[in-house]
Design a protein around this motif. Sequence first.
Motif, PDB file in Angstrom:
ATOM      1  N   GLY A 138       0.813  -1.220   0.000  1.00  0.00           N
ATOM      2  CA  GLY A 138       0.000   0.000   0.000  1.00  0.00           C
ATOM      3  C   GLY A 138       0.838   1.257   0.000  1.00  0.00           C
ATOM      4  O   GLY A 138       0.542   2.221  -0.716  1.00  0.00           O
ATOM      5  N   ALA A 139       1.911   1.262   0.790  1.00  0.00           N
ATOM      6  CA  ALA A 139       2.782   2.435   0.851  1.00  0.00           C
ATOM      7  C   ALA A 139       3.483   2.671  -0.480  1.00  0.00           C
ATOM      8  O   ALA A 139       3.547   3.810  -0.977  1.00  0.00           O
ATOM      9  N   ILE A 140       4.011   1.612  -1.072  1.00  0.00           N
ATOM     10  CA  ILE A 140       4.702   1.746  -2.358  1.00  0.00           C
ATOM     11  C   ILE A 140       3.728   2.190  -3.440  1.00  0.00           C
ATOM     12  O   ILE A 140       4.020   3.106  -4.206  1.00  0.00           O
ATOM     13  N   ALA A 141       2.567   1.548  -3.496  1.00  0.00           N
ATOM     14  CA  ALA A 141       1.575   1.893  -4.523  1.00  0.00           C
ATOM     15  C   ALA A 141       1.069   3.317  -4.341  1.00  0.00           C
ATOM     16  O   ALA A 141       0.907   4.047  -5.326  1.00  0.00           O
ATOM     17  N   GLY A 142       0.812   3.719  -3.112  1.00  0.00           N
ATOM     18  CA  GLY A 142       0.343   5.082  -2.862  1.00  0.00           C
ATOM     19  C   GLY A 142       1.387   6.120  -3.232  1.00  0.00           C
ATOM     20  O   GLY A 142       1.068   7.163  -3.802  1.00  0.00           O
ATOM     21  N   TRP A 143       2.657   5.828  -2.914  1.00  0.00           N
ATOM     22  CA  TRP A 143       3.730   6.755  -3.257  1.00  0.00           C
ATOM     23  C   TRP A 143       3.881   6.853  -4.770  1.00  0.00           C
ATOM     24  O   TRP A 143       4.000   7.960  -5.313  1.00  0.00           O
ATOM     25  N   LEU A 144       3.872   5.704  -5.456  1.00  0.00           N
ATOM     26  CA  LEU A 144       3.979   5.712  -6.909  1.00  0.00           C
ATOM     27  C   LEU A 144       2.816   6.461  -7.552  1.00  0.00           C
ATOM     28  O   LEU A 144       3.010   7.235  -8.492  1.00  0.00           O
ATOM     29  N   ALA A 145       1.613   6.230  -7.059  1.00  0.00           N
ATOM     30  CA  ALA A 145       0.444   6.931  -7.599  1.00  0.00           C
ATOM     31  C   ALA A 145       0.560   8.433  -7.356  1.00  0.00           C
ATOM     32  O   ALA A 145       0.188   9.226  -8.222  1.00  0.00           O
ATOM     33  N   GLY A 146       1.081   8.823  -6.196  1.00  0.00           N
ATOM     34  CA  GLY A 146       1.285  10.244  -5.918  1.00  0.00           C
ATOM     35  C   GLY A 146       2.307  10.868  -6.857  1.00  0.00           C
ATOM     36  O   GLY A 146       2.205  12.044  -7.205  1.00  0.00           O
ATOM     37  N   GLN A 147       3.309  10.080  -7.272  1.00  0.00           N
ATOM     38  CA  GLN A 147       4.299  10.575  -8.222  1.00  0.00           C
ATOM     39  C   GLN A 147       3.718  10.678  -9.631  1.00  0.00           C
ATOM     40  O   GLN A 147       4.057  11.588 -10.374  1.00  0.00           O
ATOM     41  N   ILE A 148       2.861   9.741  -9.989  1.00  0.00           N
ATOM     42  CA  ILE A 148       2.258   9.740 -11.326  1.00  0.00           C
ATOM     43  C   ILE A 148       1.233  10.861 -11.456  1.00  0.00           C
ATOM     44  O   ILE A 148       1.204  11.587 -12.438  1.00  0.00           O
ATOM     45  N   VAL A 149       0.390  11.010 -10.440  1.00  0.00           N
ATOM     46  CA  VAL A 149      -0.631  12.063 -10.417  1.00  0.00           C
ATOM     47  C   VAL A 149      -0.060  13.191  -9.568  1.00  0.00           C
ATOM     48  O   VAL A 149      -0.201  13.196  -8.363  1.00  0.00           O
ATOM     49  N   LYS A 150       0.603  14.108 -10.216  1.00  0.00           N
ATOM     50  CA  LYS A 150       1.314  15.169  -9.497  1.00  0.00           C
ATOM     51  C   LYS A 150       0.377  15.995  -8.619  1.00  0.00           C
ATOM     52  O   LYS A 150      -0.754  16.270  -8.984  1.00  0.00           O
ATOM     53  N   GLY A 151       0.886  16.368  -7.462  1.00  0.00           N
ATOM     54  CA  GLY A 151       0.133  17.218  -6.564  1.00  0.00           C
ATOM     55  C   GLY A 151      -0.826  16.492  -5.654  1.00  0.00           C
ATOM     56  O   GLY A 151      -1.594  17.109  -4.935  1.00  0.00           O
ATOM     57  N   TYR A 152      -0.789  15.159  -5.635  1.00  0.00           N
ATOM     58  CA  TYR A 152      -1.712  14.413  -4.801  1.00  0.00           C
ATOM     59  C   TYR A 152      -0.985  13.446  -3.881  1.00  0.00           C
ATOM     60  O   TYR A 152      -1.314  12.289  -3.795  1.00  0.00           O
ATOM     61  N   GLY A 153       0.025  13.943  -3.157  1.00  0.00           N
ATOM     62  CA  GLY A 153       0.659  13.157  -2.115  1.00  0.00           C
ATOM     63  C   GLY A 153      -0.066  13.432  -0.809  1.00  0.00           C
ATOM     64  O   GLY A 153      -0.450  14.567  -0.523  1.00  0.00           O
ATOM     65  N   PHE A 154      -0.289  12.407  -0.014  1.00  0.00           N
ATOM     66  CA  PHE A 154      -1.032  12.573   1.226  1.00  0.00           C
ATOM     67  C   PHE A 154      -0.204  12.243   2.453  1.00  0.00           C
ATOM     68  O   PHE A 154      -0.747  11.979   3.503  1.00  0.00           O
ATOM     69  N   GLY A 155       1.113  12.188   2.332  1.00  0.00           N
ATOM     70  CA  GLY A 155       1.944  11.790   3.454  1.00  0.00           C
ATOM     71  C   GLY A 155       1.992  10.272   3.549  1.00  0.00           C
ATOM     72  O   GLY A 155       1.329   9.559   2.796  1.00  0.00           O
ATOM     73  N   LEU A 156       2.789   9.759   4.466  1.00  0.00           N
ATOM     74  CA  LEU A 156       2.994   8.317   4.561  1.00  0.00           C
ATOM     75  C   LEU A 156       1.707   7.568   4.845  1.00  0.00           C
ATOM     76  O   LEU A 156       1.346   6.633   4.132  1.00  0.00           O
ATOM     77  N   LEU A 157       0.976   7.952   5.863  1.00  0.00           N
ATOM     78  CA  LEU A 157      -0.261   7.256   6.225  1.00  0.00           C
ATOM     79  C   LEU A 157      -1.314   7.401   5.134  1.00  0.00           C
ATOM     80  O   LEU A 157      -1.984   6.441   4.771  1.00  0.00           O
ATOM     81  N   GLY A 158      -1.448   8.584   4.579  1.00  0.00           N
ATOM     82  CA  GLY A 158      -2.408   8.802   3.495  1.00  0.00           C
ATOM     83  C   GLY A 158      -2.058   7.995   2.260  1.00  0.00           C
ATOM     84  O   GLY A 158      -2.944   7.445   1.600  1.00  0.00           O
TER      85      GLY A 158
END
Length: 84
Positions: free
Chosen positions: A13-33
């Motif tokens: 989940g952490a890896i996928a969320g981080w990768l998705a945040g990198q692909i969709v710029k401006g949508y990082g939610f921090g580690l827990l998010g």
Amino acid sequence: MAIEALLIILLVGAIAGWLAGQIVKGYGFGLLGNIVVGIVGALFAGFLFPRIGLGLGGGILGSIIAATLGAVILLFLIRLIKRA
């Protein structure tokens, strides 16, 4: 559920969320998010992909790819809802 399985789910989940945040710029939610977005994206992908006939194989790499694609779709939907 064993503790190892829970740790793998959190890691994927952490890896996928981080990768998705990198692909969709401006949508990082921090580690827990990012973990939450990745896990929800994995659930979304696990529901949607088999219904459209898309299989990404097994293993941890297939899980990360599927969860990332699901998380990217989820972030695009969040972006559309926020614009409306």
